[in-house]
Design a protein around this motif. Structure first.
Motif, PDB file in Angstrom:
ATOM      1  N   UNK A  49      11.341   2.486   1.962  1.00  0.00           N
ATOM      2  CA  UNK A  49      10.926   1.111   1.686  1.00  0.00           C
ATOM      3  C   UNK A  49      12.109   0.266   1.243  1.00  0.00           C
ATOM      4  N   UNK A  50      13.107   0.892   0.623  1.00  0.00           N
ATOM      5  CA  UNK A  50      14.297   0.173   0.173  1.00  0.00           C
ATOM      6  C   UNK A  50      15.373   0.150   1.250  1.00  0.00           C
ATOM      7  N   UNK A  51      15.028   0.507   2.470  1.00  0.00           N
ATOM      8  CA  UNK A  51      15.930   0.473   3.615  1.00  0.00           C
ATOM      9  C   UNK A  51      17.103   1.430   3.472  1.00  0.00           C
ATOM     10  N   UNK A  52      16.868   2.588   2.871  1.00  0.00           N
ATOM     11  CA  UNK A  52      17.925   3.604   2.781  1.00  0.00           C
ATOM     12  C   UNK A  52      17.519   4.779   3.669  1.00  0.00           C
ATOM     13  N   UNK A  53      17.646   4.581   4.972  1.00  0.00           N
ATOM     14  CA  UNK A  53      17.131   5.588   5.911  1.00  0.00           C
ATOM     15  C   UNK A  53      17.878   6.906   5.787  1.00  0.00           C
ATOM     16  N   UNK A  88      17.606   0.921  -5.487  1.00  0.00           N
ATOM     17  CA  UNK A  88      16.939  -0.370  -5.670  1.00  0.00           C
ATOM     18  C   UNK A  88      17.963  -1.475  -5.901  1.00  0.00           C
ATOM     19  N   UNK A  89      18.978  -1.183  -6.732  1.00  0.00           N
ATOM     20  CA  UNK A  89      19.998  -2.206  -6.982  1.00  0.00           C
ATOM     21  C   UNK A  89      20.851  -2.436  -5.746  1.00  0.00           C
ATOM     22  N   UNK A  90      21.052  -1.385  -4.959  1.00  0.00           N
ATOM     23  CA  UNK A  90      21.780  -1.553  -3.708  1.00  0.00           C
ATOM     24  C   UNK A  90      21.042  -2.514  -2.782  1.00  0.00           C
ATOM     25  N   UNK A  91      19.701  -2.396  -2.751  1.00  0.00           N
ATOM     26  CA  UNK A  91      18.893  -3.302  -1.946  1.00  0.00           C
ATOM     27  C   UNK A  91      18.953  -4.718  -2.521  1.00  0.00           C
ATOM     28  N   UNK A  92      18.979  -4.800  -3.858  1.00  0.00           N
ATOM     29  CA  UNK A  92      19.003  -6.112  -4.496  1.00  0.00           C
ATOM     30  C   UNK A  92      20.281  -6.874  -4.144  1.00  0.00           C
ATOM     31  N   UNK A  93      21.403  -6.134  -4.105  1.00  0.00           N
ATOM     32  CA  UNK A  93      22.671  -6.797  -3.795  1.00  0.00           C
ATOM     33  C   UNK A  93      22.923  -6.884  -2.305  1.00  0.00           C
ATOM     34  N   UNK A  94      22.175  -6.113  -1.531  1.00  0.00           N
ATOM     35  CA  UNK A  94      22.338  -6.186  -0.092  1.00  0.00           C
ATOM     36  C   UNK A  94      23.596  -5.545   0.437  1.00  0.00           C
ATOM     37  N   UNK A  95      24.229  -4.652  -0.345  1.00  0.00           N
ATOM     38  CA  UNK A  95      25.333  -3.886   0.242  1.00  0.00           C
ATOM     39  C   UNK A  95      25.130  -2.399  -0.036  1.00  0.00           C
ATOM     40  N   UNK A  96      25.867  -1.562   0.661  1.00  0.00           N
ATOM     41  CA  UNK A  96      25.569  -0.134   0.679  1.00  0.00           C
ATOM     42  C   UNK A  96      26.250   0.686  -0.393  1.00  0.00           C
ATOM     43  N   UNK A  97      26.972   0.050  -1.309  1.00  0.00           N
ATOM     44  CA  UNK A  97      27.719   0.835  -2.291  1.00  0.00           C
ATOM     45  C   UNK A  97      26.802   1.724  -3.128  1.00  0.00           C
ATOM     46  N   UNK A 114       0.835  -1.197   0.000  1.00  0.00           N
ATOM     47  CA  UNK A 114       0.000   0.000   0.000  1.00  0.00           C
ATOM     48  C   UNK A 114       0.870   1.248   0.000  1.00  0.00           C
ATOM     49  N   UNK A 115       1.909   1.221   0.861  1.00  0.00           N
ATOM     50  CA  UNK A 115       2.800   2.374   0.968  1.00  0.00           C
ATOM     51  C   UNK A 115       3.539   2.601  -0.347  1.00  0.00           C
ATOM     52  N   UNK A 116       3.938   1.494  -1.000  1.00  0.00           N
ATOM     53  CA  UNK A 116       4.634   1.632  -2.281  1.00  0.00           C
ATOM     54  C   UNK A 116       3.741   2.320  -3.301  1.00  0.00           C
ATOM     55  N   UNK A 117       2.472   1.896  -3.365  1.00  0.00           N
ATOM     56  CA  UNK A 117       1.622   2.493  -4.399  1.00  0.00           C
ATOM     57  C   UNK A 117       1.279   3.937  -4.076  1.00  0.00           C
ATOM     58  N   UNK A 118       1.041   4.230  -2.799  1.00  0.00           N
ATOM     59  CA  UNK A 118       0.746   5.627  -2.441  1.00  0.00           C
ATOM     60  C   UNK A 118       1.939   6.524  -2.762  1.00  0.00           C
ATOM     61  N   UNK A 119       3.135   6.088  -2.337  1.00  0.00           N
ATOM     62  CA  UNK A 119       4.327   6.907  -2.574  1.00  0.00           C
ATOM     63  C   UNK A 119       4.654   6.976  -4.059  1.00  0.00           C
ATOM     64  N   UNK A 120       4.450   5.842  -4.767  1.00  0.00           N
ATOM     65  CA  UNK A 120       4.727   5.834  -6.203  1.00  0.00           C
ATOM     66  C   UNK A 120       3.800   6.779  -6.949  1.00  0.00           C
ATOM     67  N   UNK A 121       2.516   6.782  -6.557  1.00  0.00           N
ATOM     68  CA  UNK A 121       1.574   7.679  -7.232  1.00  0.00           C
ATOM     69  C   UNK A 121       1.913   9.131  -6.918  1.00  0.00           C
ATOM     70  N   UNK A 122       2.334   9.397  -5.662  1.00  0.00           N
ATOM     71  CA  UNK A 122       2.748  10.762  -5.306  1.00  0.00           C
ATOM     72  C   UNK A 122       3.951  11.189  -6.146  1.00  0.00           C
ATOM     73  N   UNK A 123       4.939  10.287  -6.281  1.00  0.00           N
ATOM     74  CA  UNK A 123       6.139  10.626  -7.051  1.00  0.00           C
ATOM     75  C   UNK A 123       5.793  10.832  -8.523  1.00  0.00           C
TER      76      UNK A 123
END
Lengths: 208, 99
Positions: free
Chosen positions: A48-52, B47-56, A6-15
């Motif tokens: 969502x991609x864990x890039x805080x 997205x590719x960084x997440x796919x590979x699981x490293x922070x580069x 849900x969060x992906x689609x909301x954020x994707x539509x916003x972007x």
């Protein structure tokens, strides 16, 4: 899992909506505001991609500082409405066609690629993935040279912007101001009993 | 969410940005559209960084953000200089490099 989708689609539509707004809105001011919405949507996608850390940097640096710079310049130059290329019909038709072809090509390249991990959510990562600590460690160990190059690039850009946006007559002004002072001084010396009128008259007399 | 979704979304945003660069005339909006394209690249990198699981990839994205900030500063400096010289703020009328 459902919440994530849900969060992906909301954020994707916003972007996506923000991106469409940037391209289609006539008023430049609204274009900039629309880009801010786009950047906020992207920040959620980064989370969502864990890039805080990058999400935080996106909101603070991009949506905050850089967009304020844009708004300042839009306000400075007036931000007049601009028609989307009214007279030249060729590019107006070919632009979106080119974009569509580009998207189809990229989508085919992505979906047809042999990257098997593309179809997964990625491997399990630890708590510290994408945290400031990890990014900082990478920047200061493995990517020290790009880091220094980036800082130097920022310095060059700052100096370049000051040089380019300054007033062109800035170098000549001190000289002429000094000349005016000299003239005023000499006229003051000529008739010291009438400083006000003498200075004005003397300046006029010598200048012309 | 699968990484695929993010990459396709980034391709879509990149295409929208390219269309904007081609169809708009104001250099300011063209800069905004360049931002769109750079951000699409950032999304793909992360997205590719997440796919590979490293922070580069995230470090690359950070460097891209730095370069984008430099580009914005220089571009806006040029626009302000154009405004000061009473030139039309239109990319079609700026066609020579002589200052």
């Amino acid at each position: 899992m459902f919440f994530e989708q849900l969060l992906f689609f909301v954020a994707g539509i916003l972007a996506l909506g923000g991106a469409f707004g940037v391209v289609t809105l006539q008023n430049q001011f609204y274009s900039v505001l629309s880009l801010i919405a786009h950047l906020l949507g992207l920040a959620v996608l980064f989370l969502l991609l864990r890039a805080e850390f990058l999400a935080a940097a996106q909101v603070v640096v991009y949506a905050g500082a850089v967009m304020v710079l844009y708004l300042f310049v839009v306000a400075y130059i007036g931000g007049a409405d601009e028609p989307v290329r009214p007279e030249s019909g060729v590019l107006r038709v070919l632009g979106p066609v080119f974009a569509l072809v580009l998207f189809l090509e990229l989508a085919v390249a992505v979906l047809g690629s042999s990257l098997s991990a593309l179809d997964t959510t990625g491997p399990e990562v630890g708590e510290g993935f994408g945290s400031p600590a990890q990014i900082g460690e990478l920047l200061l160990n493995r990517f020290l040279l790009p880091f220094e190059a980036a800082s130097f690039l920022l310095l060059v850009a700052a100096v370049g912007a000051v040089v380019m946006a300054r007033k062109r007559r800035g170098l000549e002004e001190p000289e002429s101001a000094l000349g005016a002072i000299e003239v005023a001084k000499s006229s003051l010396i000529d008739d010291p009993e009438q400083p006000g009128r003498g200075a004005r008259g003397g300046t006029a007399g010598r200048a012309y | 969410m699968n990484v695929e979704w993010f990459v396709v979304l980034s391709a879509l945003i990149f295409a929208i940005g390219a269309a904007g660069v081609l169809t708009r005339r104001s250099p300011l909006v063209i800069l905004l559209c360049l931002e769109l394209m750079l951000n699409a690249g950032n999304l793909a990198l992360i997205a590719f960084s997440r796919m590979h699981g490293n922070g580069d990839g995230q470090v690359f994205a950070l460097i891209v953000m730095v370069v984008a900030a430099c580009e914005v500063v220089i571009g806006l400096g040029i626009i302000v200089a154009m405004y000061r010289r009473r030139m039309a703020i239109d990319v079609d009328s700026v066609s020579e490099l002589r200052g």
